[in-house]
Design a protein around this motif. Structure first.
Motif, short mmCIF file in Angstrom:
data_model
loop_
_atom_site.label_atom_id
_atom_site.label_comp_id
_atom_site.label_asym_id
_atom_site.label_seq_id
_atom_site.Cartn_x
_atom_site.Cartn_y
_atom_site.Cartn_z
N LEU A 1 0.27 -1.56 0.34
CA LEU A 1 -0.03 -0.08 -0.20
C LEU A 1 0.77 1.37 0.35
CD1 LEU A 1 -2.66 -1.30 2.37
CD2 LEU A 1 -3.22 -0.35 -0.33
N ALA A 2 1.77 1.56 0.75
CA ALA A 2 3.17 2.18 0.99
C ALA A 2 3.57 2.82 -0.62
CB ALA A 2 4.44 2.01 1.23
N LEU A 3 3.78 1.55 -1.34
CA LEU A 3 4.06 1.58 -2.34
C LEU A 3 3.78 2.30 -3.33
CD1 LEU A 3 7.48 1.00 -3.58
CD2 LEU A 3 6.67 -1.20 -4.52
N SER A 4 2.18 1.81 -3.41
CA SER A 4 0.93 1.97 -4.27
C SER A 4 0.84 3.66 -4.23
CB SER A 4 -0.77 1.41 -3.92
OG SER A 4 -0.49 1.44 -3.23
N ARG A 5 1.07 4.51 -3.00
CA ARG A 5 0.89 5.75 -2.88
C ARG A 5 1.96 6.72 -3.39
NH1 ARG A 5 -1.90 3.60 2.69
NH2 ARG A 5 -4.00 3.48 1.82
N GLU A 6 2.86 5.99 -4.06
CA GLU A 6 4.00 6.60 -4.41
C GLU A 6 3.67 7.15 -6.03
OE1 GLU A 6 7.40 4.82 -3.96
OE2 GLU A 6 7.61 4.40 -1.71
N THR A 7 4.35 8.28 -6.03
CA THR A 7 4.37 8.92 -8.11
C THR A 7 5.44 8.00 -8.58
OG1 THR A 7 4.07 10.97 -7.05
CG2 THR A 7 4.89 10.87 -9.55
N PRO A 8 4.77 7.35 -9.66
CA PRO A 8 3.61 7.52 -10.06
C PRO A 8 2.40 6.57 -9.76
CG PRO A 8 4.67 6.46 -11.75
CD PRO A 8 5.62 6.75 -10.53
N ARG A 9 2.45 5.65 -9.55
CA ARG A 9 1.52 4.85 -9.25
C ARG A 9 0.39 5.12 -8.36
NH1 ARG A 9 4.54 -0.58 -7.65
NH2 ARG A 9 6.71 -0.95 -8.59
N ALA A 10 -0.11 5.96 -7.97
CA ALA A 10 -0.96 6.65 -7.48
C ALA A 10 -1.77 6.73 -8.26
CB ALA A 10 -0.37 7.72 -6.45
N HIS A 11 -1.48 6.95 -9.25
CA HIS A 11 -2.34 7.49 -10.15
C HIS A 11 -2.87 6.10 -10.55
CE1 HIS A 11 -4.78 9.27 -13.76
NE2 HIS A 11 -3.97 8.44 -14.31
N LEU A 12 -2.05 5.45 -10.80
CA LEU A 12 -2.53 3.85 -11.85
C LEU A 12 -3.45 2.76 -11.01
CD1 LEU A 12 1.03 2.88 -12.89
CD2 LEU A 12 -0.45 4.04 -14.85
N ALA A 13 -2.79 3.15 -9.47
CA ALA A 13 -3.78 2.55 -8.91
C ALA A 13 -5.32 3.54 -7.85
CB ALA A 13 -3.42 2.78 -7.11
N ALA A 14 -5.31 3.90 -8.38
CA ALA A 14 -6.66 5.17 -8.47
C ALA A 14 -8.66 3.96 -8.01
CB ALA A 14 -6.43 6.21 -9.10
N GLU A 15 -8.65 2.81 -9.29
CA GLU A 15 -9.39 2.32 -9.28
C GLU A 15 -9.42 1.64 -7.53
OE1 GLU A 15 -12.35 0.20 -12.40
OE2 GLU A 15 -10.69 1.35 -12.71
#
Length: 489
Positions: A158-172
């Motif tokens: 979760l911490a990794l998914s909230r970093e740029t640019p992953r956060a945009h890709l993980a929005a859904e």
């Protein structure tokens, strides 16, 4: 974490297997060479070119045993393990030479046995068996999960998914995650939706615009026969690391399936294949990270650190060979060096060396030998000089794959082009410095990117009589010398 009973039993099984392998190798000297790399790094092409060069008679001036004529012949032998698919060498070679198409990517483990008859430096005739084990690098990134609880893995993911640019890709996926209460009753449909959205996020991270490398669990992107099984139907939840999970809860369900994934997927791979390797080459597509941008390069650095931490490295001794074999040589290879002019090959090596520098320093204290090389197992381009105004740029010439584009032009797969992909800096630290970040596809249009590496078709080769033509390469012989040269003395 303190070792539990299952860990002790696993170590005993590994030691028993090591004793069995040691006895076999006394009468049949064998090197088990692991070949891995993250997606599109060129594992299949590397193995095909290696085997073809040794059996067909390639140009390997740096591979001493071959160049000096001490290797009498090399030939393929029957597959050693009846439970593992054979690497499809013949079809891969046909795809490269006749179709001028790159073989499909590695999605499962496979093996190939190559027997090398050679003469030692003292004149004695000997035989070395080379067992080549091909497996996806994504599986390697799963090994750290063996020492992590579900709660630890979920928090890190979760911490990794909230970093740029992953956060945009993980929005859904994040939006669905916000609707889930970990302590609520287990819910199959909510779990399946979470697993699908989590997998979609991992798949989006791997797109060439972002080229993320750190994407465990590896089987989510290449499930094979386990597709839709409970062992691949889980996802991170925003849970307390202190636990425990309430019985019958969604949290407990996810944790149970996470443990099933380790038991059904990760541990068998480690026990039956990974723990038995003697030598290892890790192929790295650094050019994909340059195409994407600084975030992809830093993500690749983290993935390589995780990969090297997986290896049990050290100088191989008699006792370790009996009880617990160690990988005593690891080669990190930056592939697709033919996409750069030779003036930048040393710079490509320097970038990769910088990316693995911290992990390599720790491994070298154990006595293991580690090296870095820039190579192209099959060279797809030629070098050229292109005039731009008064400047003459060192460029490369090749045939882009069908559908590849540059600017407003889309290539048909038949037209040759000359391209200047960009100069790598003489100081690799510049690429890792956030204050002087370069532009890539993840943040800029293709025509504004600092680097643009096209994908090229395999070269057009001319047959020499009835034999297949020799495959051109860059430094494949150097890789062979490092990986097995000492075993042919």
């Amino acid at each position: 974490m303190a070792p539990g009973l299952s860990d002790i039993i696993e170590e005993a099984r590994l030691s028993a297997r090591a004793l069995l392998d040691f006895g076999e190798h006394l009468f049949n000297p064998t090197v088990r060479l692991g070949v891995t790399g993250l997606s599109r790094a060129g594992k299949t092409v590397f193995i095909t070119a290696l085997v073809h060069g040794l059996t067909r008679g390639g140009r390997f001036p740096v591979f001493e045993a071959f160049a000096s004529g001490r290797i009498a012949r090399a030939y393929l032998a029957p597959q050693p393990d009846d439970a593992v698919p054979r690497f499809d060498y013949e079809n891969h070679l046909r795809t490269l030479i006749e179709e001028r198409r790159w073989p499909d990517s590695t999605v499962d483990i496979s093996e190939l046995r190559l027997v090398i008859e050679y003469q030692r430096a003292n004149g004695a005739d000997r035989t070395l068996t080379l067992d080549i084990v091909d497996y996806p690098g994504e599986w390697l990134l799963d090994l750290p999960l063996l020492n992590k609880t579900y709660e630890q893995w979920a928090r890190e993911s979760l911490a990794l998914s909230r970093e740029t640019p992953r956060a945009h890709l993980a929005a859904e996926w994040h939006a669905h995650l916000a609707t889930l209460a970990p302590e609520a009753a287990e819910d199959e449909q909510a779990t399946r939706t979470a697993a699908k959205l989590f997998t979609d996020y991992l798949r989006a991270c791997r797109d060439e615009r972002f080229a993320m490398s750190l994407l465990p669990p590896g089987r989510f992107l290449m499930p094979g026969s386990l597709a839709a099984s409970p062992a691949l139907t889980f996802a991170p939840l925003d849970v307390s690391v202190d636990g425990p999970a309430p019985p019958g809860s969604l949290w407990a369900m996810m944790a149970r399936r996470y443990e099933a994934y380790k038991d059904a997927v990760v541990r068998p791979f480690f026990r039956d294949h990974f723990a038995r390797l003697d030598r290892q080459i890790v192929l790295v597509d650094a050019l994909a990270a340059f195409n994407s941008g600084p975030d992809a390069l830093h993500d690749l650095e983290a993935a390589l650190l995780g990969i090297l931490d997986c290896f049990r490295v050290g100088r191989s001794t008699f006792l370790s060979s009996l009880l617990r074999p160690r990988i005593d040589r690891i080669l990190f290879a930056a592939t697709k060096a033919d996409h750069l002019h030779h003036l930048s090959h040393d710079r490509l090596e320097a970038v990769l060396r910088r990316a693995v520098s911290g992990a390599v320093a720790r491994a070298e204290t154990t006595g293991a030998m580690i090296d870095v090389v820039a190579l192209a197992a099959v060279r797809a381009t030629r070098e050229a000089t292109v005039a731009r105004g008064r400047d003459k740029l060192p460029s490369i010439t090749g045939t882009p794959v069908p559908g590849e584009s540059a600017g407003d032009e889309t290539f048909d797969g038949d037209t040759e082009v000359a391209t200047f992909p960009g100069d790598l800096p003489s100081d690799p630290e510049v690429l890792f410095d956030s204050e002087s970040a370069f532009r890539g596809l993840s943040t800029a249009p293709a025509d504004k990117s600092d680097f643009r590496f096209l994908r090229f078709r395999p070269p057009r080769l001319v047959r020499e009589g009835e034999s297949e033509p020799v495959l051109p390469h860059i430094r494949l012989d150097r890789a062979l010398q490092f990986l097995i040269g000492d075993r042919l003395q």
